[in-house]
Design an enzyme around this catalytic site. Structure first.
Site, PDB file in Angstrom:
ATOM      1  N   ASP A  49      -6.384   3.983  10.085  1.00  0.00           N
ATOM      2  CA  ASP A  49      -7.807   4.050   9.732  1.00  0.00           C
ATOM      3  C   ASP A  49      -8.232   2.882   8.849  1.00  0.00           C
ATOM      4  O   ASP A  49      -9.418   2.586   8.752  1.00  0.00           O
ATOM      5  CB  ASP A  49      -8.099   5.369   9.002  1.00  0.00           C
ATOM      6  CG  ASP A  49      -8.239   6.505   9.986  1.00  0.00           C
ATOM      7  OD1 ASP A  49      -8.617   6.250  11.141  1.00  0.00           O
ATOM      8  OD2 ASP A  49      -7.955   7.653   9.601  1.00  0.00           O
ATOM      9  N   HIS A  93       0.827  -1.206   0.000  1.00  0.00           N
ATOM     10  CA  HIS A  93       0.000   0.000   0.000  1.00  0.00           C
ATOM     11  C   HIS A  93       0.862   1.257   0.000  1.00  0.00           C
ATOM     12  O   HIS A  93       0.413   2.342   0.349  1.00  0.00           O
ATOM     13  CB  HIS A  93      -0.994  -0.019   1.171  1.00  0.00           C
ATOM     14  CG  HIS A  93      -2.204  -0.838   0.827  1.00  0.00           C
ATOM     15  ND1 HIS A  93      -2.218  -2.201   0.936  1.00  0.00           N
ATOM     16  CD2 HIS A  93      -3.397  -0.494   0.317  1.00  0.00           C
ATOM     17  CE1 HIS A  93      -3.393  -2.652   0.517  1.00  0.00           C
ATOM     18  NE2 HIS A  93      -4.126  -1.634   0.144  1.00  0.00           N
ATOM     19  N   GLU A 118     -10.577  12.973  14.821  1.00  0.00           N
ATOM     20  CA  GLU A 118     -10.051  13.315  13.497  1.00  0.00           C
ATOM     21  C   GLU A 118     -10.876  14.471  12.940  1.00  0.00           C
ATOM     22  O   GLU A 118     -12.065  14.600  13.255  1.00  0.00           O
ATOM     23  CB  GLU A 118     -10.120  12.136  12.518  1.00  0.00           C
ATOM     24  CG  GLU A 118      -9.059  11.081  12.789  1.00  0.00           C
ATOM     25  CD  GLU A 118      -8.825  10.092  11.655  1.00  0.00           C
ATOM     26  OE1 GLU A 118      -9.452  10.244  10.586  1.00  0.00           O
ATOM     27  OE2 GLU A 118      -8.007   9.172  11.855  1.00  0.00           O
TER      28      GLU A 118
HETATM   29  P1  FAD Z   1       4.291  -1.989   2.021  1.00  0.00           P
HETATM   30  O1  FAD Z   1       3.814  -0.997   1.035  1.00  0.00           O
HETATM   31  O2  FAD Z   1       4.251  -3.403   1.640  1.00  0.00           O
HETATM   32  O3  FAD Z   1       5.766  -1.601   2.494  1.00  0.00           O
HETATM   33  C1  FAD Z   1       6.083  -0.266   2.864  1.00  0.00           C
HETATM   34  C2  FAD Z   1       7.575  -0.160   3.188  1.00  0.00           C
HETATM   35  O4  FAD Z   1       7.847  -0.952   4.335  1.00  0.00           O
HETATM   36  C3  FAD Z   1       8.467  -0.695   2.076  1.00  0.00           C
HETATM   37  O5  FAD Z   1       9.659   0.035   2.076  1.00  0.00           O
HETATM   38  C4  FAD Z   1       8.713  -2.124   2.494  1.00  0.00           C
HETATM   39  O6  FAD Z   1       9.908  -2.655   1.962  1.00  0.00           O
HETATM   40  C5  FAD Z   1       8.761  -1.998   4.009  1.00  0.00           C
HETATM   41  N1  FAD Z   1       8.286  -3.201   4.680  1.00  0.00           N
HETATM   42  C6  FAD Z   1       7.166  -3.918   4.429  1.00  0.00           C
HETATM   43  N2  FAD Z   1       7.084  -4.944   5.282  1.00  0.00           N
HETATM   44  C7  FAD Z   1       8.159  -4.873   6.087  1.00  0.00           C
HETATM   45  C8  FAD Z   1       8.643  -5.642   7.169  1.00  0.00           C
HETATM   46  N3  FAD Z   1       8.001  -6.719   7.593  1.00  0.00           N
HETATM   47  N4  FAD Z   1       9.790  -5.256   7.768  1.00  0.00           N
HETATM   48  C9  FAD Z   1      10.469  -4.168   7.350  1.00  0.00           C
HETATM   49  N5  FAD Z   1      10.080  -3.410   6.320  1.00  0.00           N
HETATM   50  C10 FAD Z   1       8.931  -3.751   5.703  1.00  0.00           C
HETATM   51  N6  FAD Z   1      -0.925   4.866   7.282  1.00  0.00           N
HETATM   52  C11 FAD Z   1      -1.207   5.261   8.524  1.00  0.00           C
HETATM   53  O7  FAD Z   1      -0.292   5.470   9.315  1.00  0.00           O
HETATM   54  N7  FAD Z   1      -2.502   5.430   8.922  1.00  0.00           N
HETATM   55  C12 FAD Z   1      -3.556   5.164   8.124  1.00  0.00           C
HETATM   56  O8  FAD Z   1      -4.703   5.320   8.512  1.00  0.00           O
HETATM   57  C13 FAD Z   1      -3.271   4.707   6.801  1.00  0.00           C
HETATM   58  N8  FAD Z   1      -4.273   4.382   5.975  1.00  0.00           N
HETATM   59  C14 FAD Z   1      -3.983   3.937   4.732  1.00  0.00           C
HETATM   60  C15 FAD Z   1      -5.035   3.577   3.892  1.00  0.00           C
HETATM   61  C16 FAD Z   1      -4.781   3.132   2.628  1.00  0.00           C
HETATM   62  C17 FAD Z   1      -5.927   2.751   1.720  1.00  0.00           C
HETATM   63  C18 FAD Z   1      -3.437   3.094   2.160  1.00  0.00           C
HETATM   64  C19 FAD Z   1      -3.148   2.691   0.746  1.00  0.00           C
HETATM   65  C20 FAD Z   1      -2.386   3.441   2.982  1.00  0.00           C
HETATM   66  C21 FAD Z   1      -2.645   3.860   4.277  1.00  0.00           C
HETATM   67  N9  FAD Z   1      -1.616   4.214   5.146  1.00  0.00           N
HETATM   68  C22 FAD Z   1      -1.916   4.601   6.417  1.00  0.00           C
HETATM   69  C23 FAD Z   1      -0.216   4.172   4.744  1.00  0.00           C
HETATM   70  C24 FAD Z   1       0.391   2.841   5.163  1.00  0.00           C
HETATM   71  O9  FAD Z   1       0.571   2.773   6.556  1.00  0.00           O
HETATM   72  C25 FAD Z   1       1.750   2.614   4.563  1.00  0.00           C
HETATM   73  O10 FAD Z   1       1.683   2.740   3.183  1.00  0.00           O
HETATM   74  C26 FAD Z   1       2.259   1.228   4.942  1.00  0.00           C
HETATM   75  O11 FAD Z   1       3.571   1.082   4.489  1.00  0.00           O
HETATM   76  C27 FAD Z   1       1.386   0.197   4.320  1.00  0.00           C
HETATM   77  O12 FAD Z   1       1.686  -1.092   4.789  1.00  0.00           O
HETATM   78  P2  FAD Z   1       1.991  -2.193   3.717  1.00  0.00           P
HETATM   79  O13 FAD Z   1       1.941  -3.491   4.392  1.00  0.00           O
HETATM   80  O14 FAD Z   1       1.148  -2.057   2.525  1.00  0.00           O
HETATM   81  O15 FAD Z   1       3.514  -1.787   3.379  1.00  0.00           O
END
Ligand code: FAD
Length: 507
Positions: free
Chosen positions: A169, A104, A282
């Site tokens: 969220d 994400h 919020e």
């Molecule tokens: P990824 O996109 O898979 O990874 C993000 C980064 O973290 C990359 O650099 C990856 O290499 C690294 N990473 C992934 N897994 C690990 C691991 N296990 N160990 C070390 N590094 C790792 N953020 C908020 O804080 N609050 C919110 O309410 C919020 N809402 C969101 C809603 C939506 C619809 C979206 C798209 C994003 C939202 N986000 C929010 C942002 C979100 O927290 C970050 O984009 C977060 O990185 C998403 O987690 P992911 O598992 O998809 O990470």
């Protein structure tokens, strides 16, 4: 001479490729970007090079960038991850590695050009139970795999009457992904971000070592990884703090014509942070062209009527959403059952389904998220909400405050230097033409610079060293020092583009 060279290369290539295909047991295109030693490892059977796998790993939620890896690892254990990192670390041909949680990310942070992307979700497909809850008082915590998504953590902990106190969220994000950033939402003012609610981590460092760390043991790694943008290690387990879970949520909406009253009230609401006031706060903007049924709005028909009547005389109004948790014991102190606790926490998922049905989820997302110091939020309102963003219909905009004292400055996450700062979030989406939205983001950032507003980006993305240095400010030298200690060859999370001096980091 040139002819001899190419012949030598031909023989060498034949020598290298044929054992690879026989060891793996099937014909597969081995990437020349990866060292041949990899194929001798047990994990080679869980590496995929096919187009389906690499194309999947070349995208993210932002849909603004695409970067192909050489391969994707589907690990069957934490050991697989450690072996992969060790093999890159000790190789004559190091390659970059990115953990992919739920992807994400918005701008390729989860990608690895010609490297290996680790599909973290595969850890969940093993026999091992990857969410374990400790519910004996007073030790309430959950040990959860870094690949787990928060909705599953919630379901597992609720079976014990417990819940993490701090949320995002949207709950379909991975634990490792949000802990690499911060993990924020309307509960952050009270409980701090998710990174402030972690007791212990298991991490695979950039040398491939599996290390357990906490505030007491290997604390440097612990503080580095939390908010560390995946730069120092791959989180494979997190011990998350739990609290007794409430059952119900009273959900209130307040509307304002006046920005200063809106911010004054929000700041007042977050100042009572001893648990006796609201549990979630919020704020957001509502414009006359806003869609009151968009994926992030949860208004009743009565609310909508009120909003429309206010919008008849004001182009822009402000909205506070505040909730109070309660259960059957405290129920008499609140007047009405509004929502279940789970229904409230998981509300954004309904919005996601709504957008998916309309084909509007898999579109471009030039989101921007910045932290603005409280002292300058009204200048931001005048310069951005009322001017740059005027008549903008590009998606929901959130504005809500947090308390700095709930963040631990030893962690890698970066926030403004003020006791209270606002999270300002532009959730932009476009089916086709998204560049103008990026321009809008740039205008906002340059407005902040010109106006001397010391804002910090959350989910940051810079393409120059100067950009990153400015972002980290006084924390930059520590960040670099941590990189040298825990990932000295710069293998991890290359998509963040922070350390690009190694050849395998470049794109
Ligand atoms: P990824 O996109 O898979 O990874 C993000 C980064 O973290 C990359 O650099 C990856 O290499 C690294 N990473 C992934 N897994 C690990 C691991 N296990 N160990 C070390 N590094 C790792 N953020 C908020 O804080 N609050 C919110 O309410 C919020 N809402 C969101 C809603 C939506 C619809 C979206 C798209 C994003 C939202 N986000 C929010 C942002 C979100 O927290 C970050 O984009 C977060 O990185 C998403 O987690 P992911 O598992 O998809 O990470």
């Amino acid at each position: 001479m040139p002819r001899r060279c190419s012949l030598t290369f031909f023989f060498l290539a034949t020598f290298v490729i044929s054992p690879l295909t026989s060891v793996v047991g099937q014909q597969r295109p081995w990437s020349t970007m990866l060292p041949q030693e990899l194929v001798e490892l047990d994990l080679a059977a869980r590496l995929r090079f096919d187009k389906n796998a690499t194309t999947m790993a070349s995208t993210d939620f932002g849909h603004l960038t695409q970067v192909l890896p050489a391969a994707v690892l589907y690990p069957s254990s934490v050991q697989d991850i450690s072996t992969l990192v060790k093999s890159s670390f000790s190789s004559y041909l190091p390659f970059s590695i990115a953990a992919r949680g739920q992807a994400h990310s918005l701008k390729g942070q989860v990608m690895a050009h010609n490297g290996v992307v680790i599909h973290m979700g595969s850890l969940n497909q093993t026999q091992e139970i990857r969410i374990n809850v400790s519910s004996s008082p007073p030790n309430f915590y959950a040990d959860v795999g870094g690949e787990q998504i928060w909705i599953d953590v919630l379901s597992a902990t609720l079976r014990h009457g417990l819940s993490p106190p701090s949320w995002t969220d949207y709950l379909y994000l991975s634990v490792g992904g949000t802990l690499s950033n911060a993990g924020i939402s309307g509960q952050t003012f009270l409980h701090g971000p998710q990174i402030s609610n972690v007791y212990e981590l298991d991490v695979v460092t950039g040398k491939g070592k599996i290390v357990t760390c906490s505030k007491q043991h290997n604390s440097k790694l612990f503080y580095a990884v939390l908010g560390g943008l995946g730069q120092f290690g791959i989180i494979t387990r997190a011990r998350i703090a739990l609290h007794p879970a409430p059952q119900k949520v009273k959900w209130a909406h307040l509307l304002y014509k006046d920005f200063s009253a809106f911010t004054r009230d929000q700041e007042h609401l977050i100042s009572s942070n001893n648990g006796e006031g609201f549990d979630y706060v919020e704020g957001s903007l509502i414009r006359d062209e806003s869609d009151l049924d968009d994926w992030r709005s949860f208004f009743s028909e009565k609310d909508k009527e009120k909003i429309r009547s206010l919008l008849a005389t004001n182009h822009l109004i402000y909205h506070i959403e505040a909730t109070k948790y309660y259960d059957n014991v405290t129920a008499p102190t609140v007047d009405k059952n509004d929502s279940s606790y789970v229904g409230f926490l998981n509300r954004v998922h309904d919005g996601e389904l709504k957008l998916r049905r309309k084909g509007l989820w898999e579109v471009h997302h030039p989101w921007m998220n910045i932290f603005v110091p409280k002292s300058r939020i009204s200048d931001f309102n005048e310069g951005v909400f009322k001017k740059i963003e005027r008549n903008s219909t590009t998606g929901p905009v959130f504005v809500y405050p947090m308390n700095q004292n709930k963040w631990d400055e030893r962690m890698s996450a970066v926030i403004p230097e003020e006791d209270v700062f606002y999270n300002v979030l532009f959730l932009r989406a476009a089916k086709n033409d998204w560049e103008y939205l990026e321009d809008q983001n740039k205008k906002i950032l340059s407005f902040c610079v010109k106006a001397g507003i010391k804002a910090k980006e959350y989910l940051p993305h810079y393409t120059t060293k100067k950009g990153w240095k400015d972002h980290f400010g006084p924390k930059w030298s520590k960040f670099v020092e941590r990189k040298k200690s825990f990932d000295p060859k710069g293998l991890l999370s290359p998509g963040q583009k922070i350390f690009t001096s190694m050849p395998w980091q470049r794109k």
